[in-house]
Design a protein around this motif. Structure first.
Motif, PDB file in Angstrom:
ATOM      1  N   MET A 165      26.287  11.199 -41.375  1.00 51.63           N
ATOM      2  CA  MET A 165      25.012  11.869 -41.490  1.00 51.63           C
ATOM      3  C   MET A 165      24.373  11.977 -40.101  1.00 51.63           C
ATOM      4  O   MET A 165      24.354  11.025 -39.334  1.00 51.63           O
ATOM      5  CB  MET A 165      24.110  11.099 -42.440  1.00 51.63           C
ATOM      6  N   ARG A 166      23.829  13.120 -39.816  1.00 47.93           N
ATOM      7  CA  ARG A 166      23.159  13.377 -38.540  1.00 47.93           C
ATOM      8  C   ARG A 166      21.760  12.767 -38.563  1.00 47.93           C
ATOM      9  O   ARG A 166      21.033  12.892 -39.548  1.00 47.93           O
ATOM     10  CB  ARG A 166      23.070  14.885 -38.322  1.00 47.93           C
ATOM     11  N   VAL A 167      21.390  12.116 -37.471  1.00 45.26           N
ATOM     12  CA  VAL A 167      20.044  11.536 -37.343  1.00 45.26           C
ATOM     13  C   VAL A 167      19.341  12.261 -36.205  1.00 45.26           C
ATOM     14  O   VAL A 167      19.615  12.005 -35.031  1.00 45.26           O
ATOM     15  CB  VAL A 167      20.108  10.016 -37.069  1.00 45.26           C
ATOM     16  N   PRO A 168      18.433  13.181 -36.538  1.00 48.46           N
ATOM     17  CA  PRO A 168      17.741  13.931 -35.496  1.00 48.46           C
ATOM     18  C   PRO A 168      16.669  13.083 -34.806  1.00 48.46           C
ATOM     19  O   PRO A 168      16.256  12.042 -35.318  1.00 48.46           O
ATOM     20  CB  PRO A 168      17.101  15.085 -36.266  1.00 48.46           C
ATOM     21  N   GLY A 169      16.214  13.562 -33.660  1.00 46.78           N
ATOM     22  CA  GLY A 169      15.100  12.917 -32.974  1.00 46.78           C
ATOM     23  C   GLY A 169      13.838  13.061 -33.807  1.00 46.78           C
ATOM     24  O   GLY A 169      13.759  13.877 -34.720  1.00 46.78           O
ATOM     25  N   HIS A 170      12.844  12.250 -33.479  1.00 46.41           N
ATOM     26  CA  HIS A 170      11.615  12.244 -34.264  1.00 46.41           C
ATOM     27  C   HIS A 170      10.425  12.044 -33.326  1.00 46.41           C
ATOM     28  O   HIS A 170      10.464  11.202 -32.438  1.00 46.41           O
ATOM     29  CB  HIS A 170      11.680  11.095 -35.278  1.00 46.41           C
ATOM     30  N   GLY A 171       9.396  12.845 -33.526  1.00 43.87           N
ATOM     31  CA  GLY A 171       8.176  12.699 -32.745  1.00 43.87           C
ATOM     32  C   GLY A 171       7.687  14.037 -32.229  1.00 43.87           C
ATOM     33  O   GLY A 171       8.335  15.069 -32.432  1.00 43.87           O
ATOM     34  N   PRO A 172       6.545  14.025 -31.571  1.00 50.35           N
ATOM     35  CA  PRO A 172       5.979  15.276 -31.068  1.00 50.35           C
ATOM     36  C   PRO A 172       6.823  15.868 -29.932  1.00 50.35           C
ATOM     37  O   PRO A 172       7.255  15.148 -29.025  1.00 50.35           O
ATOM     38  CB  PRO A 172       4.581  14.882 -30.574  1.00 50.35           C
ATOM     39  N   ALA A 173       7.051  17.178 -29.998  1.00 43.70           N
ATOM     40  CA  ALA A 173       7.865  17.858 -28.986  1.00 43.70           C
ATOM     41  C   ALA A 173       7.257  17.743 -27.583  1.00 43.70           C
ATOM     42  O   ALA A 173       7.975  17.693 -26.604  1.00 43.70           O
ATOM     43  CB  ALA A 173       8.052  19.324 -29.360  1.00 43.70           C
ATOM     44  N   GLY A 174       5.975  17.676 -27.482  1.00 47.10           N
ATOM     45  CA  GLY A 174       5.314  17.592 -26.182  1.00 47.10           C
ATOM     46  C   GLY A 174       5.012  16.171 -25.733  1.00 47.10           C
ATOM     47  O   GLY A 174       4.180  15.970 -24.842  1.00 47.10           O
ATOM     48  N   ALA A 175       5.685  15.195 -26.307  1.00 39.76           N
ATOM     49  CA  ALA A 175       5.407  13.787 -25.974  1.00 39.76           C
ATOM     50  C   ALA A 175       5.633  13.517 -24.494  1.00 39.76           C
ATOM     51  O   ALA A 175       6.551  14.044 -23.884  1.00 39.76           O
ATOM     52  CB  ALA A 175       6.292  12.877 -26.820  1.00 39.76           C
TER      53      ALA A 175
ATOM     54  N   PHE B  10      23.150   5.328 -30.167  1.00 41.56           N
ATOM     55  CA  PHE B  10      23.506   6.038 -31.395  1.00 41.56           C
ATOM     56  C   PHE B  10      22.795   5.348 -32.557  1.00 41.56           C
ATOM     57  O   PHE B  10      22.397   4.193 -32.460  1.00 41.56           O
ATOM     58  CB  PHE B  10      25.029   6.085 -31.611  1.00 41.56           C
ATOM     59  N   PRO B  11      22.611   6.048 -33.678  1.00 39.52           N
ATOM     60  CA  PRO B  11      21.910   5.432 -34.807  1.00 39.52           C
ATOM     61  C   PRO B  11      22.746   4.338 -35.463  1.00 39.52           C
ATOM     62  O   PRO B  11      23.959   4.466 -35.586  1.00 39.52           O
ATOM     63  CB  PRO B  11      21.688   6.598 -35.776  1.00 39.52           C
ATOM     64  N   ASP B  12      22.080   3.258 -35.862  1.00 37.28           N
ATOM     65  CA  ASP B  12      22.789   2.227 -36.600  1.00 37.28           C
ATOM     66  C   ASP B  12      22.838   2.623 -38.079  1.00 37.28           C
ATOM     67  O   ASP B  12      22.398   3.706 -38.462  1.00 37.28           O
ATOM     68  CB  ASP B  12      22.147   0.851 -36.390  1.00 37.28           C
ATOM     69  N   GLU B  13      23.375   1.731 -38.902  1.00 37.09           N
ATOM     70  CA  GLU B  13      23.537   2.050 -40.325  1.00 37.09           C
ATOM     71  C   GLU B  13      22.202   2.338 -41.007  1.00 37.09           C
ATOM     72  O   GLU B  13      22.078   3.280 -41.773  1.00 37.09           O
ATOM     73  CB  GLU B  13      24.259   0.908 -41.039  1.00 37.09           C
ATOM     74  N   ARG B  14      21.189   1.544 -40.694  1.00 39.34           N
ATOM     75  CA  ARG B  14      19.870   1.749 -41.327  1.00 39.34           C
ATOM     76  C   ARG B  14      19.269   3.094 -40.935  1.00 39.34           C
ATOM     77  O   ARG B  14      18.693   3.779 -41.756  1.00 39.34           O
ATOM     78  CB  ARG B  14      18.927   0.621 -40.949  1.00 39.34           C
ATOM     79  N   ALA B  15      19.390   3.444 -39.666  1.00 37.63           N
ATOM     80  CA  ALA B  15      18.858   4.730 -39.206  1.00 37.63           C
ATOM     81  C   ALA B  15      19.618   5.888 -39.852  1.00 37.63           C
ATOM     82  O   ALA B  15      19.026   6.910 -40.201  1.00 37.63           O
ATOM     83  CB  ALA B  15      18.938   4.820 -37.686  1.00 37.63           C
ATOM     84  N   THR B  16      20.919   5.713 -40.025  1.00 35.95           N
ATOM     85  CA  THR B  16      21.723   6.752 -40.651  1.00 35.95           C
ATOM     86  C   THR B  16      21.280   6.968 -42.089  1.00 35.95           C
ATOM     87  O   THR B  16      21.126   8.111 -42.535  1.00 35.95           O
ATOM     88  CB  THR B  16      23.219   6.380 -40.595  1.00 35.95           C
ATOM     89  N   VAL B  17      21.046   5.894 -42.816  1.00 35.45           N
ATOM     90  CA  VAL B  17      20.594   6.000 -44.209  1.00 35.45           C
ATOM     91  C   VAL B  17      19.198   6.622 -44.274  1.00 35.45           C
ATOM     92  O   VAL B  17      18.925   7.493 -45.103  1.00 35.45           O
ATOM     93  CB  VAL B  17      20.612   4.617 -44.896  1.00 35.45           C
ATOM     94  N   ALA B  18      18.305   6.202 -43.369  1.00 37.83           N
ATOM     95  CA  ALA B  18      16.920   6.696 -43.366  1.00 37.83           C
ATOM     96  C   ALA B  18      16.808   8.104 -42.792  1.00 37.83           C
ATOM     97  O   ALA B  18      15.841   8.815 -43.063  1.00 37.83           O
ATOM     98  CB  ALA B  18      16.028   5.750 -42.571  1.00 37.83           C
ATOM     99  N   GLY B  19      17.784   8.504 -41.976  1.00 42.21           N
ATOM    100  CA  GLY B  19      17.718   9.816 -41.325  1.00 42.21           C
ATOM    101  C   GLY B  19      16.679   9.877 -40.220  1.00 42.21           C
ATOM    102  O   GLY B  19      16.209  10.942 -39.846  1.00 42.21           O
ATOM    103  N   LYS B  20      16.348   8.705 -39.673  1.00 42.20           N
ATOM    104  CA  LYS B  20      15.314   8.600 -38.637  1.00 42.20           C
ATOM    105  C   LYS B  20      15.733   7.507 -37.649  1.00 42.20           C
ATOM    106  O   LYS B  20      16.177   6.440 -38.076  1.00 42.20           O
ATOM    107  CB  LYS B  20      13.988   8.240 -39.307  1.00 42.20           C
ATOM    108  N   PRO B  21      15.624   7.747 -36.332  1.00 38.67           N
ATOM    109  CA  PRO B  21      16.054   6.734 -35.368  1.00 38.67           C
ATOM    110  C   PRO B  21      15.147   5.501 -35.333  1.00 38.67           C
ATOM    111  O   PRO B  21      13.951   5.589 -35.608  1.00 38.67           O
ATOM    112  CB  PRO B  21      16.007   7.472 -34.026  1.00 38.67           C
ATOM    113  N   PHE B  22      15.756   4.379 -35.002  1.00 41.22           N
ATOM    114  CA  PHE B  22      15.048   3.110 -34.814  1.00 41.22           C
ATOM    115  C   PHE B  22      14.222   2.711 -36.029  1.00 41.22           C
ATOM    116  O   PHE B  22      12.992   2.739 -36.008  1.00 41.22           O
ATOM    117  CB  PHE B  22      14.162   3.161 -33.559  1.00 41.22           C
ATOM    118  N   VAL B  23      14.910   2.327 -37.086  1.00 37.91           N
ATOM    119  CA  VAL B  23      14.245   1.781 -38.275  1.00 37.91           C
ATOM    120  C   VAL B  23      14.725   0.349 -38.472  1.00 37.91           C
ATOM    121  O   VAL B  23      15.586  -0.132 -37.742  1.00 37.91           O
ATOM    122  CB  VAL B  23      14.525   2.636 -39.534  1.00 37.91           C
ATOM    123  N   GLY B  24      14.187  -0.338 -39.432  1.00 41.56           N
ATOM    124  CA  GLY B  24      14.574  -1.726 -39.685  1.00 41.56           C
ATOM    125  C   GLY B  24      14.158  -2.626 -38.539  1.00 41.56           C
ATOM    126  O   GLY B  24      13.162  -2.361 -37.857  1.00 41.56           O
ATOM    127  N   PRO B  25      14.917  -3.701 -38.299  1.00 43.75           N
ATOM    128  CA  PRO B  25      14.558  -4.650 -37.239  1.00 43.75           C
ATOM    129  C   PRO B  25      14.449  -3.994 -35.860  1.00 43.75           C
ATOM    130  O   PRO B  25      13.557  -4.335 -35.079  1.00 43.75           O
ATOM    131  CB  PRO B  25      15.696  -5.673 -37.263  1.00 43.75           C
TER     132      PRO B  25
END
Length: 84
Positions: free
Chosen positions: A1-11, A19-34
């Motif tokens: 599953m692809r995990v796209p970036g997340h946040g404001p484009a003008g940040a 690369f995304p870990d298993e939790r990020a892959t399941v959530a579809g969002k980078p840097f989740v869980g611990p």
């Protein structure tokens, strides 16, 4: 599953992981869980919030066995790495 970036484009701040870990892959969002909790705490320590940052990974997919080198196509580099 692809995990796209997340946040404001003008940040003004961009956070890039490997690369995304298993939790990020399941959530579809980078840097989740611990990892996400730690990131949020570290950002808070410097007065930032995740909502103001663009968070992404260099690779958008999780490599097999979490070994990014499995994607390398250079057979010589693979052989050297594996001491063959």
């Amino acid at each position: 599953m692809r995990v796209p970036g997340h946040g404001p484009a003008g940040a003004r701040v961009m956070i890039v992981g490997e690369f995304p870990d298993e939790r990020a892959t399941v959530a579809g969002k980078p840097f989740v869980g611990p990892a996400g909790d730690l990131l949020d705490r570290m950002l808070g320590e410097v007065g930032l919030s995740r909502q103001t940052c663009y968070v992404t990974n260099v690779c958008k997919h999780r490599p097999p066995g979490d070994k990014i080198e499995e994607w390398w196509t250079d057979k010589t580099a693979k052989a050297k790495r594996n001491n063959l």
